[in-house]
Motif scaffolding. Structure first.
Motif, PDB file in Angstrom:
ATOM      1  N   UNK A 106      -7.713  13.279   2.982  1.00 36.53           N
ATOM      2  CA  UNK A 106      -7.237  12.224   2.085  1.00 36.53           C
ATOM      3  C   UNK A 106      -5.963  11.579   2.626  1.00 36.53           C
ATOM      4  N   UNK A 107      -5.035  12.389   3.101  1.00 32.96           N
ATOM      5  CA  UNK A 107      -3.790  11.847   3.627  1.00 32.96           C
ATOM      6  C   UNK A 107      -4.034  10.996   4.879  1.00 32.96           C
ATOM      7  N   UNK A 108      -4.976  11.425   5.702  1.00 30.29           N
ATOM      8  CA  UNK A 108      -5.225  10.717   6.954  1.00 30.29           C
ATOM      9  C   UNK A 108      -5.992   9.413   6.748  1.00 30.29           C
ATOM     10  N   UNK A 109      -6.509   9.197   5.546  1.00 30.50           N
ATOM     11  CA  UNK A 109      -7.220   7.953   5.250  1.00 30.50           C
ATOM     12  C   UNK A 109      -6.306   6.884   4.667  1.00 30.50           C
ATOM     13  N   UNK A 110      -5.032   7.201   4.433  1.00 28.96           N
ATOM     14  CA  UNK A 110      -4.108   6.220   3.888  1.00 28.96           C
ATOM     15  C   UNK A 110      -3.703   5.220   4.957  1.00 28.96           C
ATOM     16  N   UNK A 111      -3.310   4.034   4.526  1.00 32.15           N
ATOM     17  CA  UNK A 111      -2.866   3.000   5.461  1.00 32.15           C
ATOM     18  C   UNK A 111      -1.410   3.236   5.858  1.00 32.15           C
ATOM     19  N   UNK A 112      -1.096   2.867   7.088  1.00 31.08           N
ATOM     20  CA  UNK A 112       0.281   2.931   7.537  1.00 31.08           C
ATOM     21  C   UNK A 112       0.642   4.288   8.102  1.00 31.08           C
ATOM     22  N   UNK A 113       1.873   4.423   8.598  1.00 27.98           N
ATOM     23  CA  UNK A 113       2.320   5.694   9.170  1.00 27.98           C
ATOM     24  C   UNK A 113       2.254   6.821   8.146  1.00 27.98           C
ATOM     25  N   UNK A 114       1.990   8.039   8.627  1.00 33.33           N
ATOM     26  CA  UNK A 114       1.912   9.182   7.728  1.00 33.33           C
ATOM     27  C   UNK A 114       2.417  10.425   8.454  1.00 33.33           C
ATOM     28  N   UNK A 115       3.187  11.239   7.718  1.00 34.07           N
ATOM     29  CA  UNK A 115       3.643  12.542   8.194  1.00 34.07           C
ATOM     30  C   UNK A 115       3.072  13.585   7.253  1.00 34.07           C
ATOM     31  N   UNK A 116       2.253  14.491   7.792  1.00 35.96           N
ATOM     32  CA  UNK A 116       1.590  15.494   6.968  1.00 35.96           C
ATOM     33  C   UNK A 116       2.057  16.877   7.407  1.00 35.96           C
TER      34      UNK A 116
END
Length: 350
Positions: A106-116
Motif C-alpha cells: 500500500x505504501x509503495x503504491x502512493x504517489x511521490x517520494x516515500x520512506x517506509x
C-alpha cells in the motif's frame, strides 16, 4: 571523505608479506607529552559547557553519486534536478511504517517520494515492486524479510538500508534500466537459487556498500550475456563476503565495476570475475582462504586490474587489459585494516 573510523593498525610484517603492492607504512606517532597541571579539570569543564557533536549522517559513495546521462527523451525525464535524485531515495519525507507485506504494498503504491520503515519479520509472499524515489529502512529493533524479493524495474533513485534477507533465491533484483540505487548496511543470507543481488538488463549507477553476504553459492552478479554495452556502472565496497562460494561479483557486459575494501573469507569458488568485455577494478580488498581472488572469465573474458589487495592463503589475481579509475571521490582504507573495519561495520547494525 572517510567511510569508517580506523579501528586497528595491523603489523607491518603482515602488510609486507602478503600485500600485492606493498607500500611503506607511516611512522608511529610520537608519545604524547604529559598535559600541564590542571588541564584535565579545564577540559572537563569545557566538555560540560559544550554541546555534544552532532552525529554525521551517512552519504553514498561510488557510482550512485554519478548521475547517468539523460535518456534523450525530455518527456520521460523526472522534473527534479539530477543532482537532487542520486542516492537520496524518499529524501526527507516523513516515514511511514509497514509491519506486513500488505502494508508495504500500500505504501509503495502512493504517489511521490516515500520512506517506509519495515518493522519486525515480514513475509514478502513473492515479488514486491519498488518504485522510484523510495527509501526502505529496517527498524532499530530489527527487520527480516523472507518469502520473496524486492524488484526494481525502471526505478530511479532507490535506497535500501538496514534490511535483513533470508531467502532461497534472489533477494534484490535491479533491472530494466533502473538507476541511482544504493544498497547499504544490509544482510543477505541463503540464495542457493540465483544470486542474492542481481543487477542487470541495463541497470546503471548502483552502489552496494557495508553489507554482509553469507550461506550462499552466488553473492552478486552484474550484467548478463544479453546486456547491451554502455550501462552497468556499479561500486561494491566495504562488504563482507563470508563463506559465499562465488560471484563477488561476476560482471558481464559491464561498463565499469569498482570493487574496493571488501573482506572475502573462505570463498570456495572465486572472488571477482570479469566476463564479456567488462571493465573491473579491484583494489584494497582482503582475501582470506579464497579459491581465487580476481580473474577474467575463461571464455569471453573481460578486463581486470588489481592493486593494493592483501592475499592470505589465496592465489594471486589474474590481470588482463586496462581499466580506468572511476570519476568519483573515494578514500581507500589500507587492506590490512579491512577485516576489523568490516567485522564491526558490515551488515545490519546491532
Amino acid at each position: 571523505m572517510r567511510l569508517h573510523p580506523i579501528l586497528l593498525r595491523a603489523p607491518a610484517a603482515l602488510l609486507c608479506a602478503a600485500l600485492v603492492a606493498c607500500s611503506q607504512q607511516q611512522e608511529a606517532d610520537p608519545e604524547p607529552s604529559d598535559p600541564p597541571v590542571g588541564a584535565d579539570a579545564e577540559q572537563s569543564e569545557a566538555d560540560e559547557s559544550s554541546p555534544p557533536p552532532e552525529e554525521e549522517s551517512e552519504v553514498p559513495v561510488g557510482w550512485v553519486t554519478e548521475v547517468p546521462a539523460d535518456s534523450g527523451d525530455e518527456e520521460d525525464e523526472p522534473s527534479r534536478a539530477p543532482e537532487d535524485r542520486a542516492g537520496t531515495g524518499g529524501g526527507a519525507t516523513d516515514p511511514v511504517t509497514a509491519t506486513d507485506a500488505d502494508e508495504l504494498a500500500d505504501h509503495l503504491e502512493t504517489d511521490g517520494p516515500v520512506v517506509v520503515e519495515l518493522d519486525g519479520g515480514i513475509d514478502l509472499d513473492g515479488d514486491v515492486q519498488v518504485p522510484s524515489d523510495t527509501t526502505l529502512l529496517g527498524a532499530e529493533e530489527g527487520t527480516e524479510l523472507t518469502g520473496g524479493r524486492l524488484v526494481l524495474e525502471g526505478a530511479d533513485n532507490v535506497v535500501l538500508n538496514g534490511l535483513a534477507f533470508d531467502t532461497d533465491g534472489t533477494a534484490v533484483a535491479v533491472r530494466d534500466g533502473s538507476r541511482n540505487v544504493w544498497v547499504h548496511r544490509s544482510t543477505f543470507t541463503g540464495g542457493d537459487d540465483g544470486a542474492l543481488i542481481e543487477v542487470a538488463d541495463g541497470a546503471d549507477h548502483v552502489t552496494v556498500s557495508w553489507s554482509r553476504f553469507q550461506e550462499a553459492s552466488s553473492a552478486l552478479t552484474v550484467g548478463d550475456a544479453d546486456d547491451e554495452p554502455g550501462a552497468l556502472h556499479v561500486s561494491v565496497h566495504h562488504n563482507h563476503f563470508d563463506g559465499t562460494s562465488g560471484n563477488h561479483p561476476r560482471a558481464r557486459n559491464a561498463a565499469h565495476v569498482h570493487v574496493f575494501n571488501n573482506y572475502f573469507r573462505s570463498n570456495a569458488d572465486h572472488g571477482v570475475e570479469s566476463a564479456h568485455d567488462s571493465n573491473v577494478l579491484v583494489e584494497g580488498n582482503y582475501f582470506q582462504d579464497a579459491e581465487q581472488s580476481v580473474r577474467p572469465a575463461g571464455e569471453d573474458p573481460g578486463n581486470t586490474v588489481a592493486r593494493d589487495n592483501l592475499l592470505v592463503d589465496t592465489p594471486q589475481p589474474e590481470i588482463r587489459g586496462e581499466v580506468p579509475d572511476p570519476p568519483y571521490d573515494y578514500e581507500l582504507d589500507p587492506a590490512t585494516e579491512v577485516p576489523d573495519l568490516i567485522g564491526d561495520g558490515a551488515g545490519v547494525p546491532g
